[in-house]
Design a protein around this motif. Structure first.
Motif, PDB file in Angstrom:
ATOM      1  N   GLU A 154       0.271  43.160 -28.591  1.00 64.13           N
ATOM      2  CA  GLU A 154       1.397  42.537 -27.875  1.00 64.13           C
ATOM      3  C   GLU A 154       1.438  41.019 -28.063  1.00 64.13           C
ATOM      4  O   GLU A 154       2.505  40.439 -28.241  1.00 64.13           O
ATOM      5  N   ARG A 155       0.277  40.363 -28.094  1.00 60.74           N
ATOM      6  CA  ARG A 155       0.233  38.902 -28.212  1.00 60.74           C
ATOM      7  C   ARG A 155       0.680  38.399 -29.586  1.00 60.74           C
ATOM      8  O   ARG A 155       0.953  37.217 -29.760  1.00 60.74           O
ATOM      9  N   LEU A 156       0.780  39.291 -30.571  1.00 61.65           N
ATOM     10  CA  LEU A 156       1.171  38.888 -31.932  1.00 61.65           C
ATOM     11  C   LEU A 156       2.544  39.416 -32.352  1.00 61.65           C
ATOM     12  O   LEU A 156       3.037  39.055 -33.422  1.00 61.65           O
ATOM     13  N   ALA A 157       3.155  40.253 -31.555  1.00 62.09           N
ATOM     14  CA  ALA A 157       4.432  40.867 -31.927  1.00 62.09           C
ATOM     15  C   ALA A 157       5.506  39.815 -32.198  1.00 62.09           C
ATOM     16  O   ALA A 157       6.283  39.928 -33.148  1.00 62.09           O
ATOM     17  N   LEU A 158       5.547  38.765 -31.381  1.00 57.78           N
ATOM     18  CA  LEU A 158       6.565  37.729 -31.565  1.00 57.78           C
ATOM     19  C   LEU A 158       6.367  36.986 -32.895  1.00 57.78           C
ATOM     20  O   LEU A 158       7.337  36.534 -33.498  1.00 57.78           O
ATOM     21  N   ALA A 159       5.136  36.879 -33.362  1.00 65.01           N
ATOM     22  CA  ALA A 159       4.871  36.208 -34.643  1.00 65.01           C
ATOM     23  C   ALA A 159       5.628  36.908 -35.768  1.00 65.01           C
ATOM     24  O   ALA A 159       6.217  36.259 -36.644  1.00 65.01           O
ATOM     25  N   ILE A 160       5.621  38.235 -35.744  1.00 59.35           N
ATOM     26  CA  ILE A 160       6.335  39.015 -36.761  1.00 59.35           C
ATOM     27  C   ILE A 160       7.827  38.733 -36.680  1.00 59.35           C
ATOM     28  O   ILE A 160       8.493  38.474 -37.686  1.00 59.35           O
ATOM     29  N   LYS A 161       8.358  38.752 -35.469  1.00 60.71           N
ATOM     30  CA  LYS A 161       9.805  38.563 -35.292  1.00 60.71           C
ATOM     31  C   LYS A 161      10.247  37.149 -35.633  1.00 60.71           C
ATOM     32  O   LYS A 161      11.283  36.957 -36.284  1.00 60.71           O
ATOM     33  N   HIS A 204      18.908  37.184 -29.472  1.00 63.60           N
ATOM     34  CA  HIS A 204      18.222  38.409 -29.046  1.00 63.60           C
ATOM     35  C   HIS A 204      16.708  38.227 -28.882  1.00 63.60           C
ATOM     36  O   HIS A 204      16.040  39.079 -28.302  1.00 63.60           O
ATOM     37  N   LEU A 205      16.165  37.097 -29.364  1.00 62.03           N
ATOM     38  CA  LEU A 205      14.734  36.835 -29.211  1.00 62.03           C
ATOM     39  C   LEU A 205      14.423  35.867 -28.072  1.00 62.03           C
ATOM     40  O   LEU A 205      13.256  35.678 -27.730  1.00 62.03           O
ATOM     41  N   ALA A 206      15.427  35.246 -27.477  1.00 60.45           N
ATOM     42  CA  ALA A 206      15.196  34.216 -26.460  1.00 60.45           C
ATOM     43  C   ALA A 206      14.335  34.731 -25.311  1.00 60.45           C
ATOM     44  O   ALA A 206      13.385  34.059 -24.887  1.00 60.45           O
TER      45      ALA A 206
END
Length: 169
Positions: free
Chosen positions: A83-90, A147-149
């Motif tokens: 979960e802590r790295l999911a935003l890195a991909i996006k 959509h990522l905000a």
């Protein structure tokens, strides 16, 4: 041969003789000889014009085809991450960030609306190097897709190290 006696026809024949089985080498050899002849024209006045002018000859085809992930594939990959790295991909996918730029993001660089790139990290020979992005144009502000905000806000609260210099990931 003296440089001053070279003709366009001879240079084209020379180029055709370079191995098409080695396109990158062929492009680099062409670029080198063209630069030498450009110096003979511009600086040494040995030629009235460069006899080596073949459109596209200085470019080699990419070694492999580039593939771009679909939106569904990006989401699927992010879901497979901790979960802590999911935003890195996006952020990497949706904001076109290099991996070294993503890994060097700090709290002060990110808002739910924008990401400011001013540093990047690289790894070589077991060491970490933090410096400017790969190119001068690499220092930039990138807008975060709407959509990522919400995900950015949630990540800042749950996973980012404290303080303005806290790493995002």
């Amino acid at each position: 041969r003296t440089v001053a006696t070279l003709t366009k026809d001879e240079m084209r024949a020379w180029y055709r003789g370079l191995s098409p089985q080695h396109p990158t080498n062929r492009a680099r050899v062409y670029a080198l000889v063209r630069a030498i002849l450009r110096t003979a024209v511009d600086e040494d006045d040995l030629l009235p014009a460069n006899p080596l002018v073949i459109r596209g000859a200085g470019q080699s085809p990419p070694a492999r085809e580039k593939t771009v992930a679909t939106a569904a594939q990006v989401d699927e990959l992010a879901q497979l991450m901790p979960e802590r790295l999911a935003l890195a991909i996006k952020l990497g996918a949706w904001c076109s960030l290099r991996i070294g730029e993503v890994l060097e993001l700090r709290r002060r660089d990110v808002t739910p609306d924008a990401v400011t790139i001013s540093r990047a990290v690289t790894f070589a020979r077991g060491q970490t190097f933090v410096g400017a992005p790969k190119t001068r144009a690499g220092s930039r502000t990138v807008h975060v897709p709407p959509h990522l905000a919400g995900e950015v806000r949630a990540h800042l609260l749950a996973h980012t190290n404290a303080g303005p210099d806290g790493l995002l990931f």
